[in-house]
Design an enzyme around this catalytic site. Structure first.
Site, PDB file in Angstrom:
ATOM      1  N   HIS A 245     -13.546  -2.180  -1.081  1.00 56.12           N
ATOM      2  CA  HIS A 245     -12.563  -1.836  -0.047  1.00 56.12           C
ATOM      3  C   HIS A 245     -12.867  -2.601   1.241  1.00 56.12           C
ATOM      4  O   HIS A 245     -12.687  -2.097   2.356  1.00 56.12           O
ATOM      5  CB  HIS A 245     -12.584  -0.327   0.204  1.00 56.12           C
TER       6      HIS A 245
ATOM      7  N   GLY B 125      -7.669  -9.439   2.224  1.00 56.93           N
ATOM      8  CA  GLY B 125      -7.122  -8.391   3.085  1.00 56.93           C
ATOM      9  C   GLY B 125      -7.089  -8.884   4.522  1.00 56.93           C
ATOM     10  O   GLY B 125      -6.072  -9.355   5.024  1.00 56.93           O
ATOM     11  N   ARG B 126      -8.246  -8.836   5.185  1.00 54.97           N
ATOM     12  CA  ARG B 126      -8.289  -9.240   6.600  1.00 54.97           C
ATOM     13  C   ARG B 126      -7.808 -10.670   6.796  1.00 54.97           C
ATOM     14  O   ARG B 126      -7.209 -10.994   7.821  1.00 54.97           O
ATOM     15  CB  ARG B 126      -9.699  -9.075   7.150  1.00 54.97           C
TER      16      ARG B 126
ATOM     17  N   THR C 227      -6.050   2.593  -6.611  1.00 53.10           N
ATOM     18  CA  THR C 227      -7.296   2.470  -5.831  1.00 53.10           C
ATOM     19  C   THR C 227      -8.145   3.718  -6.046  1.00 53.10           C
ATOM     20  O   THR C 227      -7.664   4.839  -5.864  1.00 53.10           O
ATOM     21  CB  THR C 227      -6.978   2.285  -4.338  1.00 53.10           C
TER      22      THR C 227
ATOM     23  N   LYS D 164      -8.465  -0.652  -8.807  1.00 59.00           N
ATOM     24  CA  LYS D 164      -9.073  -1.330  -7.656  1.00 59.00           C
ATOM     25  C   LYS D 164     -10.234  -0.519  -7.116  1.00 59.00           C
ATOM     26  O   LYS D 164     -10.076   0.673  -6.816  1.00 59.00           O
ATOM     27  CB  LYS D 164      -8.026  -1.511  -6.551  1.00 59.00           C
TER      28      LYS D 164
ATOM     29  N   ARG E  78     -15.775   5.163   9.648  1.00 58.26           N
ATOM     30  CA  ARG E  78     -15.513   3.952  10.440  1.00 58.26           C
ATOM     31  C   ARG E  78     -15.688   4.267  11.922  1.00 58.26           C
ATOM     32  O   ARG E  78     -14.787   4.780  12.575  1.00 58.26           O
ATOM     33  CB  ARG E  78     -14.123   3.427  10.134  1.00 58.26           C
TER      34      ARG E  78
ATOM     35  N   SER F 134       0.822  -1.214   0.000  1.00 57.63           N
ATOM     36  CA  SER F 134       0.000   0.000   0.000  1.00 57.63           C
ATOM     37  C   SER F 134       0.856   1.264   0.000  1.00 57.63           C
ATOM     38  O   SER F 134       1.932   1.305   0.605  1.00 57.63           O
ATOM     39  CB  SER F 134      -0.885  -0.013   1.253  1.00 57.63           C
TER      40      SER F 134
ATOM     41  N   TYR G 280      -2.312   5.707  -4.613  1.00 59.42           N
ATOM     42  CA  TYR G 280      -3.432   6.636  -4.564  1.00 59.42           C
ATOM     43  C   TYR G 280      -2.960   7.865  -5.303  1.00 59.42           C
ATOM     44  O   TYR G 280      -1.799   8.258  -5.168  1.00 59.42           O
ATOM     45  CB  TYR G 280      -3.738   7.061  -3.123  1.00 59.42           C
TER      46      TYR G 280
HETATM   47  C1  LIG Z   1      -6.680  -2.717   7.770  1.00 60.79           C
HETATM   48  C2  LIG Z   1      -6.942  -2.525   6.306  1.00 60.79           C
HETATM   49  C3  LIG Z   1      -6.191  -1.590   5.605  1.00 60.79           C
HETATM   50  C4  LIG Z   1      -6.421  -1.410   4.239  1.00 60.79           C
HETATM   51  N1  LIG Z   1      -5.643  -0.506   3.550  1.00 60.79           N
HETATM   52  C5  LIG Z   1      -5.810  -0.382   2.214  1.00 60.79           C
HETATM   53  C6  LIG Z   1      -4.968   0.473   1.468  1.00 60.79           C
HETATM   54  O1  LIG Z   1      -4.063   1.114   2.000  1.00 60.79           O
HETATM   55  N2  LIG Z   1      -5.173   0.563   0.133  1.00 60.79           N
HETATM   56  C7  LIG Z   1      -6.170  -0.146  -0.498  1.00 60.79           C
HETATM   57  O2  LIG Z   1      -6.321  -0.037  -1.720  1.00 60.79           O
HETATM   58  N3  LIG Z   1      -6.972  -0.968   0.178  1.00 60.79           N
HETATM   59  C8  LIG Z   1      -6.816  -1.119   1.507  1.00 60.79           C
HETATM   60  N4  LIG Z   1      -7.600  -1.990   2.205  1.00 60.79           N
HETATM   61  C9  LIG Z   1      -8.622  -2.789   1.485  1.00 60.79           C
HETATM   62  C10 LIG Z   1      -8.013  -4.119   1.007  1.00 60.79           C
HETATM   63  O3  LIG Z   1      -7.089  -3.901  -0.024  1.00 60.79           O
HETATM   64  C11 LIG Z   1      -9.095  -5.053   0.460  1.00 60.79           C
HETATM   65  O4  LIG Z   1      -9.820  -4.386  -0.527  1.00 60.79           O
HETATM   66  C12 LIG Z   1     -10.063  -5.545   1.532  1.00 60.79           C
HETATM   67  O5  LIG Z   1      -9.393  -5.822   2.734  1.00 60.79           O
HETATM   68  C13 LIG Z   1     -10.744  -6.813   1.018  1.00 60.79           C
HETATM   69  O6  LIG Z   1     -11.695  -7.276   1.921  1.00 60.79           O
HETATM   70  P1  LIG Z   1     -11.383  -8.409   3.004  1.00 60.79           P
HETATM   71  O7  LIG Z   1     -10.626  -7.741   4.099  1.00 60.79           O
HETATM   72  O8  LIG Z   1     -12.732  -8.850   3.412  1.00 60.79           O
HETATM   73  O9  LIG Z   1     -10.563  -9.476   2.318  1.00 60.79           O
HETATM   74  C14 LIG Z   1      -7.420  -2.181   3.569  1.00 60.79           C
HETATM   75  C15 LIG Z   1      -8.150  -3.126   4.284  1.00 60.79           C
HETATM   76  C16 LIG Z   1      -7.906  -3.310   5.642  1.00 60.79           C
HETATM   77  C17 LIG Z   1      -8.717  -4.371   6.383  1.00 60.79           C
END
Ligand SMILES: Cc1cc2nc3c(=O)[nH]c(=O)nc-3n(C[C@H](O)[C@H](O)[C@H](O)COP(=O)(O)O)c2cc1C
Length: 386
Positions: A280, A334-335, A159, A256, A168, A110, A133
């Site tokens: 996201h 992600g998570r 993104t 994205k 949030r 990121s 970004y």
């Molecule tokens: C803690 C956290 C930080 C994130 N930071 C970014 C980020 O910096 N840039 C971005 O494009 N998406 C970010 N995302 C979104 C993830 O890239 C992804 O789209 C998302 O986590 C997918 O859903 P999931 O967590 O259910 O797998 C973030 C998600 C989480 C949970």
């Protein structure tokens, strides 16, 4: 709490992460925007699809390999970009990157990472994508392109679902700031997260390493995360800027955060190689559809012209299989890996990848498929809504 080896699914890793992190950090990973309907729906939507298995097929060898953005991956899913890994574990981004590469998949870094893109590049030779970004400081965007090229990044990911940060509310209730700040309200949860606190005191390196040299945002002490993010995002970014960036990079390029047929066609028309179909992770627009529900229509609209990556809600190997059968070329999580990172650094991310890989292999064999490339839309059925 169970040892990592006794975590048998992503939900176990989530519980372990919760037991190790101060509340602000856990809820920053775990939470979504507004009432978190989109966050919940991202995962629940997978339950609306059931499998149509076939038997008496040779499934003695299972092939999970896919080609995404010109990279041969050993897994049909990769690590989505997530900011500020240092908040969750002191091994931060390199831990996730090394784990991804040990499992033969792609790591996305990121813009808001706590490790520089050069340091991540130095930690392994595997495939890497940088998530960008377009910030108010356009010079920084130009600089990212040059630095990514110099550091050998394979792909760039723009993104676009973040003209401003989502609402949030868990972050507000838990006093989430970047860098972290201990307040009377969250004192107890910091005080009981011994492992995390120990590393905080040893090395409190919460710098946003890729932007810190130009944006002195953290210089003035703890700042509300949402305020910081809002101050940097540029709401005037349009398709012209995206097209400009595609030209600048001149390599595999992913947009994205798109969910509609119109936007995905537009991404194809400006020369993107792929789209991450994503809301996201339910952290931005509350009420956005679940990515898995969008995939089939988007695939119909663009045929084979564009790679589609399903991103959001994935907690099980069967979720990945469903998204691929509906038309995704790959998925991203992600998570799913952040819970692992918080639970045990690199070993925790490896545990998450191991579990998802095992679930994929088992479920594909039970479905009657020897390879993810054999997955077809008629292998899943959408359940009628009552
Ligand atoms: C803690 C956290 C930080 C994130 N930071 C970014 C980020 O910096 N840039 C971005 O494009 N998406 C970010 N995302 C979104 C993830 O890239 C992804 O789209 C998302 O986590 C997918 O859903 P999931 O967590 O259910 O797998 C973030 C998600 C989480 C949970």
């Amino acid at each position: 709490m169970p040892a990592l080896n006794n975590c048998h699914n992503i939900a176990d890793l989530r519980r372990k992460a919760q037991s190790r992190l101060p509340a602000p950090m856990f809820h920053y990973i775990d939470g979504g925007s507004d009432d978190e309907w989109t966050l919940r729906r991202n995962t629940l939507a997978f339950d609306d699809y059931q499998f149509n298995p076939g038997y008496l097929r040779d499934v003695s060898r299972i092939d999970l390999g896919v080609n995404v953005l010109g990279c041969d991956l050993a897994l049909p899913f990769f690590l989505a970009p997530t900011g500020m890994s240092r908040l969750f574990h002191h091994e931060k981004e390199p831990a996730a990157c090394r784990a991804a590469h040990r499992f033969g998949t792609l790591y996305s870094l990121s813009t808001l990472a706590t490790t520089s893109l050069e340091d991540v590049a130095a930690c392994s030779d595997g495939p890497r994508m940088f998530q960008i970004y377009i910030l108010k400081d356009r010079e920084l965007t130009r600089e990212f392109v040059q630095r990514c090229r110099a550091a050998g990044y394979h792909a760039l990911c723009l993104t676009v679902d973040t003209p401003l940060a989502g609402n949030r509310e868990r972050d507000l209730y838990n006093g989430m700031t970047m860098p972290p700040k201990i307040t009377p309200r969250n004192f107890f949860s910091y005080g009981t997260s011994f492992h995390w606190l120990f590393h905080l005191l040893r090395a409190p390196d919460f710098r946003l390493a890729n932007v810190a040299h130009r944006v002195d945002a953290l210089g003035g002490g703890a700042m509300g995360l949402i305020d910081y993010v809002n101050s940097q995002f540029d709401r005037s970014v349009t398709w012209d800027d995206a097209a400009w960036l595609v030209d600048q990079w001149d390599g595999p390029f992913v947009i994205k955060g798109l969910l509609s047929v119109e936007d995905v066609k537009r991404a194809r028309d400006i020369g993107a190689s792929g789209v991450m179909v994503s809301n996201h992770g339910g952290r931005q627009l509350e009420g956005a559809p679940a990515p898995v529900d969008c995939i089939a229509a988007l695939r119909d609209a663009v045929g084979d012209d564009l790679q589609l990556i399903a991103d959001g809600g994935i907690r099980r190997g069967t979720h990945i299989i469903k998204a691929l059968a509906l038309g995704a070329d790959a998925c991203s999580i992600g998570r799913g890996y952040l819970y692992g990172l918080a639970a045990g650094g690199q070993r925790g991310v490896e545990r998450a990848l191991h579990l998802l890989r095992a679930e994929l292999e088992r479920s594909l064999a039970l479905l009657g498929c020897a390879s993810v490339r054999e997955l077809r839309a008629d292998m899943v059925r959408h359940l009628p809504r009552y």
